[in-house]
Design a protein around this motif. Sequence first.
Motif, short mmCIF file in Angstrom:
data_model
loop_
_atom_site.label_atom_id
_atom_site.label_comp_id
_atom_site.label_asym_id
_atom_site.label_seq_id
_atom_site.Cartn_x
_atom_site.Cartn_y
_atom_site.Cartn_z
N THR A 102 0.84 -1.19 0.00
CA THR A 102 0.00 0.00 0.00
C THR A 102 0.88 1.24 0.00
N SER A 109 -3.47 7.27 -3.76
CA SER A 109 -3.29 6.34 -2.65
C SER A 109 -4.01 5.02 -2.94
N GLU A 159 -3.62 0.29 -2.95
CA GLU A 159 -2.88 -0.97 -2.88
C GLU A 159 -2.56 -1.48 -4.28
N SER A 181 -7.80 3.86 -2.67
CA SER A 181 -8.35 3.99 -1.32
C SER A 181 -9.10 5.31 -1.16
#
Length: 123
Positions: free
Chosen positions: A45, A69, A71, A102
């Motif tokens: 992440t 942002s 993963e 995210s």
Amino acid sequence: MTKQYTEDHEWVEAEGGIAIVGITHHAQDALGDVVFVDLPEVGKTFAQKDVAGVVESVKAAADVYMPLSGEIVEVNEALRADPSLANSDPLGAGWFFKVKLSDAGQLDGLMTETSYADLVAKG
């Protein structure tokens, strides 16, 4: 899908909470012949603006920044095997990784093709 761009010369194509990330024509032109890419680990992440990888050419090495942002869910193994794809098809087969977002709201902070072209033109 529409491509969006960062000031760091990455492009993003997002759909359904997954974004594909690569470097732009301008970035690969500036680098020259790409000879190696260090791709992030699947499952890792990153926060927006974190260094997610490195691209090396015969002239220089450059960090690849996380435009959003999330993963890492997939990396382009074909690019790892043939780094020249970053030169020959940077907006297609030369993609770097896919990320599960995210915060999809971060997409609103990316540039359009027109605003990115203006940035590049200004040098």
